[in-house]
Design a protein around this motif. Structure first.
Motif, mmCIF file in Angstrom:
data_model
loop_
_atom_site.group_PDB
_atom_site.id
_atom_site.type_symbol
_atom_site.label_atom_id
_atom_site.label_comp_id
_atom_site.label_asym_id
_atom_site.label_seq_id
_atom_site.Cartn_x
_atom_site.Cartn_y
_atom_site.Cartn_z
ATOM 1 N N ILE A 50 0.848 -1.195 0.000
ATOM 2 C CA ILE A 50 0.000 0.000 0.000
ATOM 3 C C ILE A 50 0.880 1.241 0.000
ATOM 4 C CG2 ILE A 50 -1.806 1.225 1.259
ATOM 5 C CD1 ILE A 50 -2.459 -1.637 2.475
ATOM 6 N N ASP A 51 0.577 2.156 -0.933
ATOM 7 C CA ASP A 51 1.396 3.363 -1.036
ATOM 8 C C ASP A 51 0.884 4.464 -0.110
ATOM 9 O OD1 ASP A 51 -0.757 4.661 -2.291
ATOM 10 O OD2 ASP A 51 0.152 4.585 -4.283
ATOM 11 N N ARG A 52 1.567 5.591 -0.148
ATOM 12 C CA ARG A 52 1.291 6.712 0.744
ATOM 13 C C ARG A 52 -0.146 7.234 0.629
ATOM 14 N NH1 ARG A 52 4.978 8.689 3.463
ATOM 15 N NH2 ARG A 52 6.684 8.040 2.135
ATOM 16 N N SER A 53 -0.761 7.101 -0.554
ATOM 17 C CA SER A 53 -2.128 7.586 -0.726
ATOM 18 C C SER A 53 -3.173 6.527 -0.369
ATOM 19 C CB SER A 53 -2.331 8.070 -2.163
ATOM 20 O OG SER A 53 -2.135 7.010 -3.071
ATOM 21 N N GLY A 54 -2.718 5.360 0.107
ATOM 22 C CA GLY A 54 -3.654 4.318 0.531
ATOM 23 C C GLY A 54 -4.052 3.370 -0.584
ATOM 24 N N ILE A 55 -3.429 3.488 -1.748
ATOM 25 C CA ILE A 55 -3.758 2.640 -2.885
ATOM 26 C C ILE A 55 -2.901 1.370 -2.842
ATOM 27 C CG2 ILE A 55 -3.684 2.487 -5.415
ATOM 28 C CD1 ILE A 55 -4.185 5.529 -5.451
ATOM 29 N N VAL A 56 -3.546 0.240 -3.086
ATOM 30 C CA VAL A 56 -2.816 -1.028 -3.163
ATOM 31 C C VAL A 56 -2.075 -1.046 -4.499
ATOM 32 C CG1 VAL A 56 -2.994 -3.538 -3.258
ATOM 33 C CG2 VAL A 56 -4.472 -2.251 -1.699
ATOM 34 N N GLN A 57 -0.757 -1.005 -4.422
ATOM 35 C CA GLN A 57 0.064 -1.001 -5.637
ATOM 36 C C GLN A 57 0.282 -2.401 -6.189
ATOM 37 O OE1 GLN A 57 1.255 1.548 -7.504
ATOM 38 N NE2 GLN A 57 -0.013 2.835 -6.204
ATOM 39 N N GLN A 58 0.365 -3.378 -5.310
ATOM 40 C CA GLN A 58 0.528 -4.766 -5.724
ATOM 41 C C GLN A 58 -0.170 -5.661 -4.707
ATOM 42 O OE1 GLN A 58 4.540 -6.116 -6.301
ATOM 43 N NE2 GLN A 58 5.024 -4.511 -7.760
ATOM 44 N N ALA A 59 -0.656 -6.783 -5.208
ATOM 45 C CA ALA A 59 -1.206 -7.820 -4.332
ATOM 46 C C ALA A 59 -0.844 -9.164 -4.957
ATOM 47 C CB ALA A 59 -2.712 -7.678 -4.205
ATOM 48 N N TYR A 60 -0.408 -10.081 -4.133
ATOM 49 C CA TYR A 60 -0.071 -11.405 -4.631
ATOM 50 C C TYR A 60 -0.250 -12.432 -3.520
ATOM 51 C CZ TYR A 60 4.444 -9.951 -2.676
ATOM 52 O OH TYR A 60 5.437 -9.471 -1.859
ATOM 53 N N THR A 61 -0.351 -13.692 -3.928
ATOM 54 C CA THR A 61 -0.591 -14.787 -3.008
ATOM 55 C C THR A 61 0.650 -15.669 -2.935
ATOM 56 O OG1 THR A 61 -2.933 -14.768 -3.555
ATOM 57 C CG2 THR A 61 -2.081 -16.773 -2.539
#
Length: 165
Positions: A109-120
């Motif tokens: 999660i970046d500084r603006s609260g956006i998920v930049q990457q997600a992985y399992t």
């Protein structure tokens, strides 16, 4: 812990304990990456460590190669301006007295609260000399996620090392 060793199979029915152990290791090595502290990161991994993505499987067999992976993960978080890493363990279970297999999801999660990457990730962890360490990690994710980029870096580093010899 309840053990069932009927028919030669060893099963421990205490998934809460497995989840607690697994999550503590995830949190600790994640903190080490965020802090850029390889000396805190190294003890959570048993070498040789097998890393696998859709791009293939690689064995990390020296602390120097693991440091290369660590640097790639740390630099990627820095480049993406990641301020929070959330790792959620969805399932963990003992497959023997000294082995845990578990699945977790990672969100960067970046500084603006956006998920930049997600992985399992599906990881195997073993208790070696009284310490829980990751021995194998498999990741299912996009081609630009941290595990894939780190694995590509190992492949490229190996090619560079071979060419230099």
């Amino acid at each position: 812990m309840k053990e069932d060793s009927s028919e030669g199979a060893f099963v421990i029915h205490d998934n809460d304990l497995a989840r607690t152990i697994y999550k503590s290791i995830l949190d600790a090595y994640s903190d080490a990456i965020t802090l850029g502290d390889f000396s805190r990161f190294l003890p959570f991994f048993h070498l040789p460590l097998v890393l696998e993505t859709f791009e293939g499987e690689r064995t990390v067999d020296t602390p120097e190669v693991l440091r290369f992976v660590f640097n790639g993960l740390h630099d990627s978080q820095h480049d993406l301006d990641i301020v929070e890493v959330k790792r959620t363990c969805s399932v963990a279970q003992f497959v023997g007295p000294d082995e845990i297999r578990a699945v977790h999801e990672t969100k960067l999660i970046d500084r603006s609260g956006i998920v930049q990457q997600a992985y399992t990730g599906l990881c195997t962890m073993c208790q070696i000399d009284g310490q829980w360490q990751l021995t194998r990690c498999q990741f299912a994710e996009e081609k630009v996620s941290q595990p894939t980029l780190a694995l590509r870096g190992i492949v490229q580093q190996n090619k560079n090392d071979t060419a230099a010899q």
